[in-house]
Design an enzyme around this catalytic site. Structure first.
Site, mmCIF file in Angstrom:
data_model
loop_
_atom_site.group_PDB
_atom_site.id
_atom_site.type_symbol
_atom_site.label_atom_id
_atom_site.label_comp_id
_atom_site.label_asym_id
_atom_site.label_seq_id
_atom_site.Cartn_x
_atom_site.Cartn_y
_atom_site.Cartn_z
ATOM 1 C CB CYS A 47 -0.885 0.049 1.255
ATOM 2 S SG CYS A 47 -1.914 -1.394 1.524
ATOM 3 C CB CYS A 51 -3.445 2.759 2.218
ATOM 4 S SG CYS A 51 -4.723 1.498 1.939
ATOM 5 C CB CYS A 78 -3.524 -1.914 -1.636
ATOM 6 S SG CYS A 78 -5.028 -1.418 -0.777
ATOM 7 C CB CYS A 81 -4.347 2.927 -1.381
ATOM 8 S SG CYS A 81 -2.952 1.759 -1.360
#
Length: 354
Positions: A47, A51, A78, A81
């Site tokens: 991430c 995030c 991810c 994000c």
């Protein structure tokens, strides 16, 4: 800086200290996006720092310098994000900046967005998020910086205006008011026709120069006086302080011990679009905290411009009010300070209550 800083994509800096990375995730710091990614061992994803997902336990998170390194370590992006998009967005902004700088006239938003491969509305938001400025404001700042440079070289003001890319003097005078703090002719003539009131005031860290035009503060410094102010504006009409400036100067002196005292002080400092973005980032640092030069560059969406961010800090004309003393090197050492490292250390100690 006399010209708009030309910033090009640069290799990512070394991975910050893991504790710095973890702290950035805890505060969901958008300014650190693009500098590294966090890898979660329990989910197998990576991430960006901002995030919004729930934070994992510290022992389950490691850090990599970029998405490619995270993927090589076996992690996947991810879906919340979209960390891979950060690099694409910044490359698009760099492409747009190069396009703006190469254009003879300020291009339309639609033209800039199309060149970057985005829809206009979306790119307008993206550009402002990455640079702190709209595309139009960036272009105006660039053109004003070119005007400033041309005024130093051309014999006639009119020639400098057209060399900077203006089609008519009227627009140049509007931009000069916003970015130079005075008309093109006054700037070229060392402040000719501009009245600057000034005085020195005692503070707990020594004497300070406080100077202002009719619009606001144009110089705050330690250990300077009329001679230094005259050297900056040799043709300006330097006048002793009146009651209004006396009151402002008293508040400036209070800034040394109470940074909140200057929140609404009027200012009249102008710079390039890049400088203005750096100075805005400096004013966003809370008293008692510090940021590295790299973090400031990242905060304005230009992580590869660490050296240019440091130069913009050095170009600051308003000591304390624009708190460049809150910027340190990545290893925590002081770095530079125009008014002496002893002043910088003392200011930081006061703000941290030491």
């Amino acid at each position: 800086m006399n010209q708009m800083t030309r910033l090009v994509p640069a290799p990512l800096p070394d991975l910050p200290d893991p504790d710095v990375c973890w702290a950035a995730f805890l505060r969901r710091d958008r300014a650190m996006d693009g500098l590294f990614v966090g890898c979660v061992a329990t989910t197998g994803i990576y991430c960006k720092p901002s995030c919004a997902a729930r934070h994992p336990r510290r022992e389950n998170m490691s850090f990599q310098p970029d998405p490619a390194a995270a993927r090589a370590a076996g992690f996947r992006a991810c879906l919340r994000c979209h960390p891979d998009a950060v690099g694409r967005d910044r490359l698009a902004v760099e492409k747009a900046i190069a396009f703006i700088e190469a254009a003879e006239e300020v291009p339309l938003l639609e033209t800039i967005a199309a060149h970057a491969g985005y829809a206009p509305h979306h790119f307008h938001r993206l550009f402002k998020r990455e640079t702190g400025l709209t595309p139009a404001a960036y272009a105006r700042g660039l053109r004003a910086a070119r005007l400033k440079d041309a005024l130093g070289r051309e014999g006639r003001v009119t020639d400098a205006i057209y060399e900077a890319g203006y089609n008519a003097p009227s627009r140049a005078y509007v931009d000069a008011s916003q970015h130079l703090g005075m008309t093109p002719s006054a700037w070229k003539d060392g402040g000719r026709g501009v009245s600057i009131r000034w005085r020195t005031v005692d503070s707990s860290l020594g004497a300070m120069l406080v100077a202002a035009t009719d619009k606001g503060l144009c110089r705050i410094s330690f250990g300077e006086g009329q001679a230094e102010l005259h050297a900056r504006f040799p043709q300006a009409d330097l006048q002793p302080a009146d009651a209004e400036l006396d009151a402002i100067a008293a508040r400036v002196a209070m800034l040394v011990d109470d940074p909140a005292a200057g929140a609404d002080l009027p200012t009249d400092v102008r710079g390039t679009a890049f400088q203005q973005a750096v100075w805005a980032a400096l004013r966003a640092i809370p008293p008692g905290e510090t940021r590295s030069y790299g973090e400031i560059a990242a905060a304005i969406g230009r992580p590869g411009a660490v050296r240019a961010a440091g130069t913009a800090c050095g170009d600051n004309n308003l000591a304390i009010l624009i708190p460049c003393h809150r910027v340190v090197r990545r290893d925590g050492s002081m770095g530079g300070y125009a008014w002496g490292l002893d002043k910088k250390q003392a200011l930081l100690a006061k703000e941290k209550g030491k």
